[in-house]
Design a protein around this motif. Structure first.
Motif, PDB file in Angstrom:
ATOM      1  N   GLU A 301       0.829  -1.206   0.000  1.00  0.00           N
ATOM      2  CA  GLU A 301       0.000   0.000   0.000  1.00  0.00           C
ATOM      3  C   GLU A 301       0.863   1.255   0.000  1.00  0.00           C
ATOM      4  O   GLU A 301       0.580   2.233  -0.700  1.00  0.00           O
ATOM      5  CB  GLU A 301      -0.928  -0.001   1.220  1.00  0.00           C
ATOM      6  CG  GLU A 301      -2.047  -1.009   1.156  1.00  0.00           C
ATOM      7  CD  GLU A 301      -2.994  -0.758  -0.003  1.00  0.00           C
ATOM      8  OE1 GLU A 301      -3.181   0.420  -0.388  1.00  0.00           O
ATOM      9  OE2 GLU A 301      -3.537  -1.735  -0.537  1.00  0.00           O
ATOM     10  N   LEU A 302       1.933   1.232   0.792  1.00  0.00           N
ATOM     11  CA  LEU A 302       2.808   2.396   0.872  1.00  0.00           C
ATOM     12  C   LEU A 302       3.500   2.663  -0.461  1.00  0.00           C
ATOM     13  O   LEU A 302       3.547   3.806  -0.946  1.00  0.00           O
ATOM     14  CB  LEU A 302       3.854   2.177   1.970  1.00  0.00           C
ATOM     15  CG  LEU A 302       3.312   2.137   3.404  1.00  0.00           C
ATOM     16  CD1 LEU A 302       4.361   1.561   4.351  1.00  0.00           C
ATOM     17  CD2 LEU A 302       2.888   3.523   3.860  1.00  0.00           C
ATOM     18  N   VAL A 303       4.046   1.603  -1.070  1.00  0.00           N
ATOM     19  CA  VAL A 303       4.765   1.780  -2.330  1.00  0.00           C
ATOM     20  C   VAL A 303       3.799   2.162  -3.446  1.00  0.00           C
ATOM     21  O   VAL A 303       4.113   3.002  -4.301  1.00  0.00           O
ATOM     22  CB  VAL A 303       5.544   0.496  -2.687  1.00  0.00           C
ATOM     23  CG1 VAL A 303       6.238   0.648  -4.031  1.00  0.00           C
ATOM     24  CG2 VAL A 303       6.567   0.177  -1.611  1.00  0.00           C
ATOM     25  N   THR A 304       2.603   1.550  -3.439  1.00  0.00           N
ATOM     26  CA  THR A 304       1.599   1.906  -4.442  1.00  0.00           C
ATOM     27  C   THR A 304       1.280   3.392  -4.376  1.00  0.00           C
ATOM     28  O   THR A 304       1.191   4.080  -5.406  1.00  0.00           O
ATOM     29  CB  THR A 304       0.310   1.093  -4.224  1.00  0.00           C
ATOM     30  OG1 THR A 304       0.596  -0.290  -4.384  1.00  0.00           O
ATOM     31  CG2 THR A 304      -0.764   1.494  -5.222  1.00  0.00           C
ATOM     32  N   ASN A 305       1.107   3.907  -3.166  1.00  0.00           N
ATOM     33  CA  ASN A 305       0.816   5.333  -3.013  1.00  0.00           C
ATOM     34  C   ASN A 305       1.956   6.191  -3.549  1.00  0.00           C
ATOM     35  O   ASN A 305       1.738   7.183  -4.247  1.00  0.00           O
ATOM     36  CB  ASN A 305       0.575   5.657  -1.544  1.00  0.00           C
ATOM     37  CG  ASN A 305       0.405   7.150  -1.320  1.00  0.00           C
ATOM     38  OD1 ASN A 305      -0.612   7.729  -1.656  1.00  0.00           O
ATOM     39  ND2 ASN A 305       1.446   7.783  -0.772  1.00  0.00           N
ATOM     40  N   SER A 306       3.203   5.789  -3.231  1.00  0.00           N
ATOM     41  CA  SER A 306       4.346   6.584  -3.675  1.00  0.00           C
ATOM     42  C   SER A 306       4.434   6.622  -5.194  1.00  0.00           C
ATOM     43  O   SER A 306       4.612   7.691  -5.799  1.00  0.00           O
ATOM     44  CB  SER A 306       5.643   6.018  -3.092  1.00  0.00           C
ATOM     45  OG  SER A 306       5.661   6.134  -1.687  1.00  0.00           O
ATOM     46  N   PHE A 307       4.297   5.464  -5.836  1.00  0.00           N
ATOM     47  CA  PHE A 307       4.438   5.413  -7.287  1.00  0.00           C
ATOM     48  C   PHE A 307       3.250   6.070  -7.992  1.00  0.00           C
ATOM     49  O   PHE A 307       3.399   6.622  -9.085  1.00  0.00           O
ATOM     50  CB  PHE A 307       4.579   3.961  -7.746  1.00  0.00           C
ATOM     51  CG  PHE A 307       5.980   3.433  -7.654  1.00  0.00           C
ATOM     52  CD1 PHE A 307       6.738   3.229  -8.787  1.00  0.00           C
ATOM     53  CD2 PHE A 307       6.553   3.152  -6.424  1.00  0.00           C
ATOM     54  CE1 PHE A 307       8.035   2.749  -8.701  1.00  0.00           C
ATOM     55  CE2 PHE A 307       7.841   2.672  -6.330  1.00  0.00           C
ATOM     56  CZ  PHE A 307       8.598   2.469  -7.471  1.00  0.00           C
ATOM     57  N   THR A 308       2.070   5.997  -7.363  1.00  0.00           N
ATOM     58  CA  THR A 308       0.869   6.525  -8.012  1.00  0.00           C
ATOM     59  C   THR A 308       0.700   8.023  -7.785  1.00  0.00           C
ATOM     60  O   THR A 308       0.307   8.759  -8.691  1.00  0.00           O
ATOM     61  CB  THR A 308      -0.376   5.783  -7.497  1.00  0.00           C
ATOM     62  OG1 THR A 308      -0.199   4.382  -7.698  1.00  0.00           O
ATOM     63  CG2 THR A 308      -1.625   6.245  -8.233  1.00  0.00           C
ATOM     64  N   HIS A 309       1.008   8.483  -6.565  1.00  0.00           N
ATOM     65  CA  HIS A 309       0.677   9.860  -6.203  1.00  0.00           C
ATOM     66  C   HIS A 309       1.889  10.739  -5.912  1.00  0.00           C
ATOM     67  O   HIS A 309       1.803  11.962  -6.054  1.00  0.00           O
ATOM     68  CB  HIS A 309      -0.243   9.867  -4.978  1.00  0.00           C
ATOM     69  CG  HIS A 309      -1.510   9.094  -5.186  1.00  0.00           C
ATOM     70  ND1 HIS A 309      -2.542   9.546  -5.971  1.00  0.00           N
ATOM     71  CD2 HIS A 309      -1.889   7.868  -4.725  1.00  0.00           C
ATOM     72  CE1 HIS A 309      -3.523   8.654  -5.985  1.00  0.00           C
ATOM     73  NE2 HIS A 309      -3.149   7.617  -5.235  1.00  0.00           N
ATOM     74  N   ALA A 310       2.992  10.146  -5.469  1.00  0.00           N
ATOM     75  CA  ALA A 310       4.124  10.976  -5.049  1.00  0.00           C
ATOM     76  C   ALA A 310       5.111  11.253  -6.176  1.00  0.00           C
ATOM     77  O   ALA A 310       5.701  12.330  -6.243  1.00  0.00           O
ATOM     78  CB  ALA A 310       4.847  10.310  -3.884  1.00  0.00           C
ATOM     79  N   PHE A 311       5.299  10.269  -7.050  1.00  0.00           N
ATOM     80  CA  PHE A 311       6.351  10.383  -8.053  1.00  0.00           C
ATOM     81  C   PHE A 311       5.748  10.638  -9.431  1.00  0.00           C
ATOM     82  O   PHE A 311       5.502   9.703 -10.207  1.00  0.00           O
ATOM     83  CB  PHE A 311       7.214   9.120  -8.082  1.00  0.00           C
ATOM     84  CG  PHE A 311       7.865   8.791  -6.767  1.00  0.00           C
ATOM     85  CD1 PHE A 311       8.226   9.790  -5.875  1.00  0.00           C
ATOM     86  CD2 PHE A 311       8.119   7.472  -6.411  1.00  0.00           C
ATOM     87  CE1 PHE A 311       8.827   9.492  -4.662  1.00  0.00           C
ATOM     88  CE2 PHE A 311       8.724   7.163  -5.204  1.00  0.00           C
ATOM     89  CZ  PHE A 311       9.070   8.176  -4.323  1.00  0.00           C
TER      90      PHE A 311
END
Length: 388
Positions: A301-311
């Motif tokens: 969930e954490l990595v999905t959020n980073s790749f989808t919304h942060a980067f």
């Protein structure tokens, strides 16, 4: 007599011919019983020992805690020895000295030997003796193989060679029995492990199904559905990585830092047109294999959020920072990215809000706690127990 808690053996006290007390480890309860076919073979062996050594009595004795008993004797009408006759240790009989050493104990004529002339066997006119200890492959004593006579034995080297040969036959049989026991035990363990794998895979698939149903309860846009497909793929890969580690390590715990690195490597390799940098400080620690499944969901969930919304495509240096610290019965896991931060509302659906809801719910289910720290970027600190 006493118990050695380190080995599980019973410690038996012997009395040698020189009147010294000797303590030996014997009578471990973990050894297999000899099957009927081995006993029949050994019966033929002791019969042959009596004939080959030209002595009226041939025995295989067995050490049982503080006694030595006749396990087998040659088939003869002489009733000097009866099967299962027991002799308490400490009497100083020939076999006690045999048990205390590793070589042939040869007494050609006890009446002419100052050390042996008063031993208890002389009372039964057993004045000559030759014997060897019989041991299990791990060195534990089984007992002795011996021959006794009422006349002096010739000091013939062939006698020593013959008794050594018979000893090797008996000890080879003991090795085969122990290997058979270990094979049976390994098969039971293997069958149990296979059942556990089937059960574990079923549970992990049920977890994934529950997550799919939870996600599909929300209306997804086309872009969100594509992101959801990628997340689901990574969840399945995460479970696959877990089973790979469990199969490789061969036990019920997983080295968590290795699992995290493999998961992150898969994510970074799959990142489309992005060079994501990983800054990881991970201590080595073991946690329950069952717990890793849920931890993998959190990480996903954490990595999905980073790749989808942060980067986004214009991010100059997308970086994920990880820290894993062993706190004894618990561990601390810190996750940070250098994106715009995690600002989801728990009332919205699905995207970030569903992800953060899952983070908190899974953490609580695991008996841990999570803190969402202020940015820059998304920052979470988890403290979780190691074992279920």
């Amino acid at each position: 007599m006493g118990k050695d808690s380190g080995t599980g053996y019973v410690i038996s006290r012997l009395r040698r011919f020189d009147d010294k007390a000797v303590y030996v480890a014997a009578s471990s309860r973990s050894k297999p019983e000899l099957p009927a076919e081995t006993k029949e073979k050994w019966q033929r062996l002791v019969n042959h020992v009596a004939v080959a050594l030209r002595q009226p009595h041939a025995l295989i004795t067995r050490l049982d805690q503080d006694t030595l008993y006749v396990f087998l004797h040659n088939e003869t009408e002489d009733a000097t020895f009866i099967k299962y006759d027991r002799f308490p240790l400490g009497l100083g009989v020939y076999c006690e000295t045999t048990l205390s050493g590793d070589t042939v104990n040869f007494v050609p004529d006890s009446l002419s030997d100052e050390a042996w002339k008063d031993n208890p066997s002389v009372e039964f006119s057993l004045i000559s003796y030759i014997g060897v200890p019989i041991r299990w492959p791990d060195g534990e004593l089984f007992g002795t193989l011996c021959a006794l006579g009422d006349k002096p034995m010739p000091e013939d080297r062939a006698l020593l060679e013959d008794i050594a040969l018979f000893k090797s036959i008996a000890e080879t049989d003991l090795q085969l029995q122990l290997e058979k026991q270990e094979t049976t035990s390994h098969k039971r363990q293997f069958d149990t492990a296979i059942s556990e794998v089937h059960h574990r895979v079923k549970n992990h698939l049920n977890i994934l199904c529950s997550l799919i149903q939870l996600d599909m309860a929300c209306d997804l846009s086309k872009e969100e559905f594509v992101a959801y497909q990628k997340k689901l793929t990574s969840q399945i890969k995460g479970v696959a990585e877990l089973h790979t580690l469990l199969a490789y390590e061969g036990h019920e715990t997983v080295e968590l830092s290795a699992y995290i690195r493999r998961m992150m490597e898969n994510w970074i390799k799959a990142a489309p047109n992005r060079q994501v940098r990983l800054d990881a400080s991970l201590e080595k620690l073991e946690i329950s294999g069952r717990r890793v499944v849920y931890f993998g969901m959190l990480l996903n969930e954490l990595v999905t959020n980073s790749f989808t919304h942060a980067f986004g495509p214009d991010h100059p240096d997308p970086t994920i920072t990880l820290a894993l610290e062993d706190l004894g019965e618990t561990f601390r896991f810190t996750y940070r990215d250098n994106g715009p931060g995690f600002r989801a509302s728990l009332d919205s659906c699905p995207a970030q809000s569903l992800g953060i809801t899952m983070l908190f719910e899974i953490t609580v289910d695991l008996g841990g706690r999570v803190t969402q720290e202020e940015g820059p970027g998304a920052s979470f600190v988890f403290v979780l127990p190691k074992l279920l």
